[in-house]
Design an enzyme around this catalytic site. Structure first.
Site, PDB file in Angstrom:
ATOM      1  N   ASP A  35       0.856  -1.189   0.000  1.00 15.49           N
ATOM      2  CA  ASP A  35       0.000   0.000   0.000  1.00 15.49           C
ATOM      3  C   ASP A  35       0.896   1.246   0.000  1.00 15.49           C
ATOM      4  O   ASP A  35       1.550   1.532  -0.990  1.00 15.49           O
ATOM      5  CB  ASP A  35      -0.931  -0.075   1.221  1.00 15.49           C
ATOM      6  N   LYS A  50      -3.422  12.605  14.838  1.00 15.54           N
ATOM      7  CA  LYS A  50      -2.916  13.717  15.658  1.00 15.54           C
ATOM      8  C   LYS A  50      -3.076  15.055  14.942  1.00 15.54           C
ATOM      9  O   LYS A  50      -3.246  16.096  15.579  1.00 15.54           O
ATOM     10  CB  LYS A  50      -1.464  13.489  16.056  1.00 15.54           C
ATOM     11  N   ARG A 269      -7.488  -5.153  17.281  1.00 15.49           N
ATOM     12  CA  ARG A 269      -6.825  -5.424  16.011  1.00 15.49           C
ATOM     13  C   ARG A 269      -6.283  -6.846  16.029  1.00 15.49           C
ATOM     14  O   ARG A 269      -6.156  -7.447  17.091  1.00 15.49           O
ATOM     15  CB  ARG A 269      -5.697  -4.411  15.783  1.00 15.49           C
ATOM     16  N   ASP A 309       3.851  -4.403  15.179  1.00 13.41           N
ATOM     17  CA  ASP A 309       2.558  -4.845  15.703  1.00 13.41           C
ATOM     18  C   ASP A 309       2.333  -6.343  15.509  1.00 13.41           C
ATOM     19  O   ASP A 309       1.597  -6.969  16.275  1.00 13.41           O
ATOM     20  CB  ASP A 309       1.421  -4.078  15.017  1.00 13.41           C
ATOM     21  N   HIS A 441      11.556  27.872  34.111  1.00 19.30           N
ATOM     22  CA  HIS A 441      10.273  28.315  34.658  1.00 19.30           C
ATOM     23  C   HIS A 441       9.697  29.406  33.763  1.00 19.30           C
ATOM     24  O   HIS A 441      10.465  30.269  33.311  1.00 19.30           O
ATOM     25  CB  HIS A 441      10.478  28.875  36.067  1.00 19.30           C
TER      26      HIS A 441
END
Ligand code: FAD
Length: 465
Positions: A35, A50, A269, A309, A441
């Site tokens: 793909d 995102k 999944r 994965d 800071h």
């Protein structure tokens, strides 16, 4: 190409990173992708989601504009432009990956790979078929979304994450089935873009398995904006009529019926192994179908590696990338191994959640004497001055020497903040090391310093306990 040193199947974060590293190490490398380069993450996952979440957050801020003294009128979301921008972000990253592969002399074959034998891969391309053989084979084909009976994804009314990233308007009534990380990100995003959101989760909390304290804040915020969250619940039936889904929700308190304009199914999944001929190869997979590897990403079959994965949860792009590097280095016979003691995770819901290492309970279960310290963003100048004072940083450290064992953050920019704790853990730092590090800071990372100061017994901006 003649016989390659390495053939990588799958061009996602695992596969393309593996191929780049292999190329850098002088290995003759071929990468096969059916793909788009960049895989799920760049094209249909991390990056497009995102991008859209960024727009939804901006819209949310604009809605609160008057509170900050900003006059805005008639602001609305132009979905077409938002989608165009998102696609540009994705395209830019994908072309960057293409350039890196080329620059590292990786041969990229666009086509569907079918593993025939250990050293023969048949690739079906747009112009025919091609055989590839390589001394080492890296399997990196990732996962695909699963559906549930009665909730099959039709791409129109019942959608998966891929379609949820392509919508041309915010559904008026959105049902999210599955309150895991992906479902939660979409729920928060579409709520900000204008949807009325309902979540159905079969377990007793959102993001099952994660620290309930973290998720509680997200649930509370969703509900305060009108979301309905059904826990220990499931979709009993769904009927489609005239572009509307009528859904029966079975909850502990009884059954209810509601109508939705879109139903997003995000229930998990499964490994994409159908073309890998695992049985013929003798490659071992676990009960869930994920490929089993050792720390060098080697499967039980010599010369066959698996990464990303495909090797199972946590399903994270940065984990896939690390595994890709390890596999390439091991193939090049470099000393390299994966170690998952420090693996940060981030969920881009609202507020964001990010974790690394052990939770308090996990640390106790592992036999440590544990110290837990905490700092609320509500006491931090930067969090107040950005208008995001919800949430806290929690640091888990060893009671005796203060070694940092983990951290959990819910709040503004948690996804960025967690890396400081990850680095501290990698370096074997103690809470005192973090406390002694001067932080600029006013910034959000001061919350980590403050939590560490508290653990070290030297808190300034909260009372000593
Ligand atoms: P994949 O990215 O799935 O890539 C596998 C590739 O293999 C695909 O391109 C596929 O086309 C190709 N392929 C498969 N079979 C063949 C074959 N036979 N021949 C040739 N090519 C083949 N993770 C994060 O860390 N952070 C996030 O914020 C985040 N957000 C996400 C949001 C969504 C909506 C989704 C769905 C996922 C998200 N993830 C996120 C998870 C992340 O996308 C995956 O962890 C990551 O893509 C895994 O990389 P991989 O290389 O293992 O597999």
């Amino acid at each position: 190409m003649d016989q390659a040193d390495v053939a990588v199947i799958g061009g996602g974060p695992g596969g393309y990173v593996c191929a780049i590293r292999a190329g850098q190490l002088g290995l003759k490398t071929v990468l096969i992708e059916s793909d788009r380069l960049g895989g799920e993450c760049l094209n249909y996952g991390c990056i497009p989601s995102k991008s859209l979440i960024t727009v939804s957050k901006l819209m949310d801020k604009v809605r609160e504009a008057e509170r900050y003294g900003l006059k805005t009128t008639g602001t609305s979301v132009d979905f077409a432009q938002m989608q165009k921008w998102k696609s540009e972000v994705v395209a830019r990253l994908v072309s960057g990956v293409e350039a890196l592969l080329k620059g590292n002399h990786v041969e990229v074959i666009k086509g569907e790979a079918q593993v025939k034998t250990r050293d023969k891969i048949l690739v079906t391309t747009a112009s025919g078929t091609q055989d590839v053989s390589a001394a080492s084979l890296v399997l990196a084909t990732g996962t695909r979304a699963i559906s549930l009976p009665g909730l099959e994804i039709d791409g129109d009314l019942v959608i998966g994450s891929r379609q949820a990233l392509e919508l041309t308007s915010a559904p008026k009534r959105l049902l999210v089935v599955g309150g895991g990380a992906i479902g939660l990100e979409f729920a928060c995003m579409y709520q900000k873009l204008g949807s009325e959101v309902t979540i159905v989760e079969i377990m007793d909390q959102l993001m099952p398995g994660s620290d309930p304290e973290l998720v509680r804040l997200v649930a509370r915020k969703l509900e305060s904006r009108g979301a309905h969250i059904h826990l220990r619940s499931k979709v009993a039936s769904l009927t489609k009529d005239g572009g509307i889904a009528t859904v029966d929700i079975q909850a502990p308190e009884g059954r209810s019926r509601a109508a939705f304009d879109k139903v997003l199914v995000s229930v998990g999944r499964k490994a994409r192994t159908e073309n890998l001929n695992l049985r013929e190869l003798g490659v071992q997979a676990n009960e869930q179908g994920y490929i089993v590897t050792n720390k060098k990403m080697e499967t039980n079959v010599p010369g066959v590696y698996a990464i990303g994965d495909l090797t199972g949860p946590p399903l994270l792009a940065h984990k896939a990338q690390k595994q890709g590097v390890v596999a390439a280095e091991c193939i090049a016979r470099l000393p390299s191994a994966a170690d998952w003691t420090v693996i940060p995770e981030a969920v881009f819901c609202d507020p964001e959640i990010a974790t690394v290492g052990l939770t308090e309970n996990q640390a106790r279960a592992a036999g440590y004497s544990v110290k837990r310290s905490r700092f609320q963003f509500a006491a931090l100048g930067r969090a107040l001055s950005t208008g995001d004072p919800e949430g806290f940083v929690k640091i888990v450290s060893k009671g005796d020497d203060g070694l940092v064992l983990g951290a959990q953050i819910v709040g503004p920019d948690a996804s960025n903040l967690i890396s400081e704790v990850a680095l501290a853990m990698e370096m074997g730092a103690t809470v005192k090391d973090i406390a002694l590090t001067i932080h600029p800071h006013p910034t959000l990372p001061e919350a980590i310093m403050e939590a560490a100061e508290s653990a070290a017994g030297t808190p300034i901006h909260q009372m000593k306990t």
